[in-house]
Design an enzyme around this catalytic site. Structure first.
Site, PDB file in Angstrom:
ATOM      1  N   CYS A 191      41.648   6.076  56.517  1.00  9.79           N
ATOM      2  CA  CYS A 191      42.246   5.065  55.635  1.00  9.79           C
ATOM      3  C   CYS A 191      42.386   3.702  56.315  1.00  9.79           C
ATOM      4  CB  CYS A 191      43.611   5.527  55.144  1.00  9.79           C
ATOM      5  SG  CYS A 191      43.521   7.090  54.269  1.00  9.79           S
TER       6      CYS A 191
ATOM      7  N   HIS B  99      47.579  -0.555  52.792  1.00 14.52           N
ATOM      8  CA  HIS B  99      46.792   0.573  52.322  1.00 14.52           C
ATOM      9  C   HIS B  99      47.584   1.262  51.216  1.00 14.52           C
ATOM     10  CE1 HIS B  99      44.646   4.218  51.979  1.00 14.52           C
ATOM     11  NE2 HIS B  99      45.559   4.950  52.601  1.00 14.52           N
TER      12      HIS B  99
ATOM     13  N   ASN C 111      45.049   7.063  46.232  1.00 11.34           N
ATOM     14  CA  ASN C 111      44.666   6.721  47.610  1.00 11.34           C
ATOM     15  C   ASN C 111      43.141   6.793  47.723  1.00 11.34           C
ATOM     16  OD1 ASN C 111      44.106   6.678  50.343  1.00 11.34           O
ATOM     17  ND2 ASN C 111      45.727   8.114  50.913  1.00 11.34           N
TER      18      ASN C 111
END
Ligand code: COA
Length: 327
Positions: A112, A254, A284
């Site tokens: 990520c 993020h 996500n």
């Protein structure tokens, strides 16, 4: 000479998977997902839509914004944990699809934290090699391909997407990237990982039957470390840029969990109105998330030329990092 980000683009697949759809697949409910994560829906790529297809679409939009053509690209870097094939890299697939014949191409993975790692990487490569005048960085994931759709702890969280950046060497001095801090801690890798598919646990029938090809995560442990690491690295990068959090126009974290985003903003004393989030509609999307959020914010006119942006991310590895951009 300056290394500038002159274009940005994103892409999400058409298919929307809502929390209500997930209620039919696993023992979960919309209320739990919304209140624990902030996610309401996510996009899922079709069986024949691969990471490189999504990256290509995002790249075309970023090239258009930059007023550039694919055959001008000298470098294509892809951040992904879900490449189309083990060999060649997804970046090579993107090169072929874009028709970017003369570009150097490779993938890297920082989960990520991919786009934050990638912005530092591409800026440094362009500074150190005269050959690279125009570069493409894409954070792109087909996480649905590594999601265990019977594990309610993880399957409600992820989505598919791509976020692309075009970098250009310009005569004007000053880089878009003002400061960057990237870090990792490999000791904690088992908190978030995909055990199978590498040389350690290849995709034998036995390993596939044991679901080793899917993401495993200890969510609540990741949650706590994510907040602390992102906040610490934001403080570090602000110090490196000789800035304070009140000098930041937009925090673009993020997009993993609304409660993580809220806690990071609060600890940095950045008001909610300055925090960009589109998590509710995409979930996500790992390496794609910051590019996707920044692209939407830039195109809607929220993020304006000259704004100071603080990006921060945390992911499997464990990896994390923060960067400050002058947009
Ligand atoms: N629907 C309903 N209940 C669920 C559920 C779901 N989809 N997933 C888990 N639960 C249950 C658990 O089984 C547990 O039940 P129990 O108390 O009976 O054992 C309960 O909800 C609480 O689970 P817990 O894991 O402690 O919840 P949480 O508040 O930590 O939220 C996450 C879980 C995954 C949403 C949260 O930890 C998170 O977002 N972590 C970080 C994820 C992340 O950022 N990952 C990528 C890094 S970039």
């Amino acid at each position: 000479m300056g290394i500038k980000i002159v274009g940005i683009g994103s892409y999400v697949p058409e298919r929307v998977l809502t929390n209500f759809d997930l209620e039919k697949i696993v023992d979960t409910n919309d209320e739990w997902i919304r209140t624990r994560t902030g996610i309401q829906e996510r996009r899922i790529a079709s069986d024949t839509e691969y990471t490189s297809d999504m990256a290509e679409m995002a790249a075309r939009r970023a090239l258009e914004m930059a007023g550039s053509f694919a055959d001008q690209l000298d470098l294509i870097v892809l951040a992904t944990v879900t490449p189309d094939t083990r060999l060649p890299s997804a970046a090579c697939h993107v090169q072929r699809k874009l028709g970017a014949r003369s570009a150097a191409c490779f993938d890297f993975q920082a989960a990520c934290a991919g786009s934050v790692y990638g912005i530092e990487l591409v800026t440094a490569m362009m500074k150190n090699n005269r050959k690279y005048k125009k570069a493409l960085l894409v954070g792109c994931e087909k996480l649905s391909s590594v999601t265990n759709w019977s594990d309610r702890n993880t399957c409600v969280l992820f989505g598919d997407a791509a976020g692309a950046f075009i970098f250009e060497k310009t005569k004007e001095s000053g880089d878009t990237l003002l400061a960057s801090v990237i870090s990792a801690n490999g000791a904690d890798y088992e908190m978030l990982w995909i055990p199978g598919g590498g040389c350690q646990l290849p995709l034998t029938k036995e390993n596939v039957d044991s679901n080793l090809q899917y993401i495993r995560m200890e969510g609540n442990k990741v949650f706590k470390i994510a907040v602390t690491s992102m906040v610490n690295s934001c403080h570090e990068v602000l110090e490196a840029a000789h800035l304070k959090s009140e000098d930041i126009d937009w925090l673009i974290p993020h997009q993993a969990n609304m409660r993580i985003i809220g806690a990071v903003g609060e600890r940095l004393k950045i008001p909610t109105e300055k925090v960009i989030s589109n998590l509710w509609k995409y979930g996500n999307t790992s390496a794609a998330s910051i590019g996707l959020a920044l692209d939407e914010a830039a195109r809607s006119g929220k993020v304006k030329k000259g704004d100071r942006l603080l990006l921060t991310a945390f992911g499997g590895g464990m990896t994390w990092g923060s960067s400050i951009l002058r947009w």
